[in-house]
Scaffold this motif. Structure first.
Motif, PDB file in Angstrom:
ATOM      1  N   TYR A 139       9.359  55.900 -25.065  1.00  0.00           N
ATOM      2  CA  TYR A 139       7.894  55.986 -24.997  1.00  0.00           C
ATOM      3  C   TYR A 139       7.264  55.575 -26.321  1.00  0.00           C
ATOM      4  N   LEU A 140       7.931  55.919 -27.432  1.00  0.00           N
ATOM      5  CA  LEU A 140       7.423  55.545 -28.754  1.00  0.00           C
ATOM      6  C   LEU A 140       7.725  54.095 -29.108  1.00  0.00           C
ATOM      7  N   ARG A 141       8.527  53.434 -28.269  1.00  0.00           N
ATOM      8  CA  ARG A 141       8.920  52.034 -28.478  1.00  0.00           C
ATOM      9  C   ARG A 141       9.637  51.850 -29.812  1.00  0.00           C
ATOM     10  N   LEU A 142      10.599  52.741 -30.048  1.00  0.00           N
ATOM     11  CA  LEU A 142      11.368  52.694 -31.284  1.00  0.00           C
ATOM     12  C   LEU A 142      12.728  52.067 -31.017  1.00  0.00           C
ATOM     13  N   ASP A 143      13.351  51.558 -32.083  1.00  0.00           N
ATOM     14  CA  ASP A 143      14.675  50.975 -31.910  1.00  0.00           C
ATOM     15  C   ASP A 143      15.737  52.071 -31.900  1.00  0.00           C
ATOM     16  N   ALA A 144      16.945  51.687 -31.661  1.00  0.00           N
ATOM     17  CA  ALA A 144      18.031  52.645 -31.468  1.00  0.00           C
ATOM     18  C   ALA A 144      18.435  53.341 -32.765  1.00  0.00           C
ATOM     19  N   ASN A 145      17.974  52.840 -33.909  1.00  0.00           N
ATOM     20  CA  ASN A 145      18.365  53.419 -35.196  1.00  0.00           C
ATOM     21  C   ASN A 145      17.417  54.520 -35.673  1.00  0.00           C
ATOM     22  N   VAL A 146      16.530  54.968 -34.812  1.00  0.00           N
ATOM     23  CA  VAL A 146      15.567  55.984 -35.199  1.00  0.00           C
ATOM     24  C   VAL A 146      16.282  57.306 -35.499  1.00  0.00           C
ATOM     25  N   ASP A 147      15.683  58.116 -36.349  1.00  0.00           N
ATOM     26  CA  ASP A 147      16.220  59.432 -36.698  1.00  0.00           C
ATOM     27  C   ASP A 147      16.069  60.368 -35.497  1.00  0.00           C
ATOM     28  N   THR A 148      17.159  60.636 -34.799  1.00  0.00           N
ATOM     29  CA  THR A 148      17.092  61.456 -33.593  1.00  0.00           C
ATOM     30  C   THR A 148      16.785  62.918 -33.912  1.00  0.00           C
ATOM     31  N   THR A 149      17.145  63.358 -35.118  1.00  0.00           N
ATOM     32  CA  THR A 149      16.794  64.729 -35.511  1.00  0.00           C
ATOM     33  C   THR A 149      15.286  64.895 -35.587  1.00  0.00           C
ATOM     34  N   LEU A 150      14.604  63.899 -36.131  1.00  0.00           N
ATOM     35  CA  LEU A 150      13.146  63.930 -36.188  1.00  0.00           C
ATOM     36  C   LEU A 150      12.570  63.972 -34.780  1.00  0.00           C
ATOM     37  N   ILE A 151      13.083  63.163 -33.887  1.00  0.00           N
ATOM     38  CA  ILE A 151      12.579  63.130 -32.512  1.00  0.00           C
ATOM     39  C   ILE A 151      12.780  64.486 -31.845  1.00  0.00           C
ATOM     40  N   SER A 152      13.948  65.096 -32.028  1.00  0.00           N
ATOM     41  CA  SER A 152      14.216  66.411 -31.439  1.00  0.00           C
ATOM     42  C   SER A 152      13.250  67.452 -31.974  1.00  0.00           C
ATOM     43  N   ASN A 153      12.966  67.388 -33.262  1.00  0.00           N
ATOM     44  CA  ASN A 153      12.026  68.343 -33.860  1.00  0.00           C
ATOM     45  C   ASN A 153      10.613  68.141 -33.333  1.00  0.00           C
ATOM     46  N   LEU A 154      10.228  66.888 -33.115  1.00  0.00           N
ATOM     47  CA  LEU A 154       8.895  66.605 -32.581  1.00  0.00           C
ATOM     48  C   LEU A 154       8.774  67.093 -31.136  1.00  0.00           C
ATOM     49  N   ILE A 155       9.847  66.940 -30.364  1.00  0.00           N
ATOM     50  CA  ILE A 155       9.826  67.426 -28.978  1.00  0.00           C
ATOM     51  C   ILE A 155       9.634  68.937 -28.967  1.00  0.00           C
ATOM     52  N   LYS A 156      10.372  69.640 -29.807  1.00  0.00           N
ATOM     53  CA  LYS A 156      10.248  71.101 -29.867  1.00  0.00           C
ATOM     54  C   LYS A 156       8.855  71.518 -30.316  1.00  0.00           C
ATOM     55  N   ALA A 157       8.334  70.826 -31.334  1.00  0.00           N
ATOM     56  CA  ALA A 157       6.994  71.145 -31.823  1.00  0.00           C
ATOM     57  C   ALA A 157       5.944  70.904 -30.738  1.00  0.00           C
ATOM     58  N   ALA A 158       6.110  69.819 -29.979  1.00  0.00           N
ATOM     59  CA  ALA A 158       5.170  69.512 -28.904  1.00  0.00           C
ATOM     60  C   ALA A 158       5.245  70.554 -27.798  1.00  0.00           C
ATOM     61  N   ARG A 159       6.459  71.017 -27.497  1.00  0.00           N
ATOM     62  CA  ARG A 159       6.588  72.066 -26.472  1.00  0.00           C
ATOM     63  C   ARG A 159       5.888  73.351 -26.913  1.00  0.00           C
ATOM     64  N   ILE A 160       6.135  73.758 -28.145  1.00  0.00           N
ATOM     65  CA  ILE A 160       5.533  74.999 -28.636  1.00  0.00           C
ATOM     66  C   ILE A 160       4.015  74.886 -28.649  1.00  0.00           C
ATOM     67  N   TRP A 161       3.493  73.730 -29.104  1.00  0.00           N
ATOM     68  CA  TRP A 161       2.036  73.549 -29.107  1.00  0.00           C
ATOM     69  C   TRP A 161       1.482  73.597 -27.687  1.00  0.00           C
ATOM     70  N   THR A 162       2.159  72.931 -26.763  1.00  0.00           N
ATOM     71  CA  THR A 162       1.705  72.898 -25.366  1.00  0.00           C
ATOM     72  C   THR A 162       1.738  74.280 -24.746  1.00  0.00           C
ATOM     73  N   GLU A 163       2.788  75.041 -25.010  1.00  0.00           N
ATOM     74  CA  GLU A 163       2.881  76.391 -24.469  1.00  0.00           C
ATOM     75  C   GLU A 163       1.776  77.284 -25.013  1.00  0.00           C
ATOM     76  N   ASN A 164       1.502  77.174 -26.307  1.00  0.00           N
ATOM     77  CA  ASN A 164       0.437  77.980 -26.894  1.00  0.00           C
ATOM     78  C   ASN A 164      -0.939  77.567 -26.373  1.00  0.00           C
ATOM     79  N   TYR A 165      -1.115  76.278 -26.154  1.00  0.00           N
ATOM     80  CA  TYR A 165      -2.407  75.776 -25.693  1.00  0.00           C
ATOM     81  C   TYR A 165      -2.690  76.188 -24.257  1.00  0.00           C
TER      82      TYR A 165
END
Length: 218
Positions: free
Chosen positions: A23-49
């Motif tokens: 969805y972000l249109r990133l290449d395969a060399n992206v930092d997957t740890t960053l992506i995982s952290n963003l997914i978790k942060a987005a879930r927590i924000w969505t749940e709180n909202y």
């Protein structure tokens, strides 16, 4: 008063790293740890909202008391963080509720007892869900002054990514895009998600005792 805590964290996230990277249109060399952290942060924000839990999570609601309780009002808003009870029910924060495992209560000596399920039924039709006192039931008494009652229950749409409504998943992808594009911003300005993200989530926002999740929850 009352408080909500997580007993067992969700075993998965509403989005996979692969679909988020696509969805972000990133290449395969992206930092997957960053992506995982963003997914978790987005879930927590969505749940709180929205005041929802997305992936099945075991929660514990601790209450100081139950029964006929008058909740103090300040400018039309209840001041307690979570509903305790109005006459004959306990309101359970975070929907959808799939099951209630137990209702425990503690006396002043910290002796634990289980409140029999014959005293209540669980109403999951409305949101937030409720534990409703039966006509033949009675509330536990002789409670300790703090956290005298603990309700253990599970909330969430399911255990799989696809169990979460698609509109919520799309809103999360948009929010992750927002976070990714603004990562490292340090100009001191407040970053707000776009109205489009909030409009996707609007049908899922649960209004609770005079205050909604708009404006940062409560």
């Amino acid at each position: 008063m009352s408080g909500l805590s997580v007993t067992t964290q969700p075993q998965s996230e509403p989005l996979t790293s692969a679909e988020t990277i696509a969805y972000l249109r990133l290449d395969a060399n992206v930092d997957t740890t960053l992506i995982s952290n963003l997914i978790k942060a987005a879930r927590i924000w969505t749940e709180n909202y929205t005041n929802r839990t997305l992936i099945n999570t075991v929660l514990a609601l601790s209450l100081d008391r139950v029964g006929e309780v008058e909740m103090p009002l300040r400018e039309g808003v209840y001041t307690a963080p979570y509903q305790v009870s109005y006459l004959n029910y306990i309101e359970l924060p975070r929907s959808p509720v799939s099951s209630v495992a137990s209702v425990l209560y503690f006396n002043d000596a910290n002796t634990q007892s289980t409140w029999a399920a014959t005293n209540y039924f669980v109403d999951t039709v409305r949101e937030p869900a409720r534990i409703v006192l039966r006509d033949s039931g009675s509330w536990p008494t002789d409670l300790r002054n703090a956290n005298g009652v603990v309700v253990n229950y599970t909330a969430g749409y399911g255990t799989n990514t696809t169990d979460v409504p698609e509109a919520i998943r799309v809103a999360m992808l948009e929010y992750i895009t927002f976070l990714y594009e603004h990562r490292g911003d340090d100009e001191g300005r407040r970053l707000e998600p776009s109205p489009m993200i909030k409009s996707l989530l609007q049908p899922y926002v649960i209004m609770r005792y005079g205050k909604s999740a708009f404006g940062g929850g409560y």
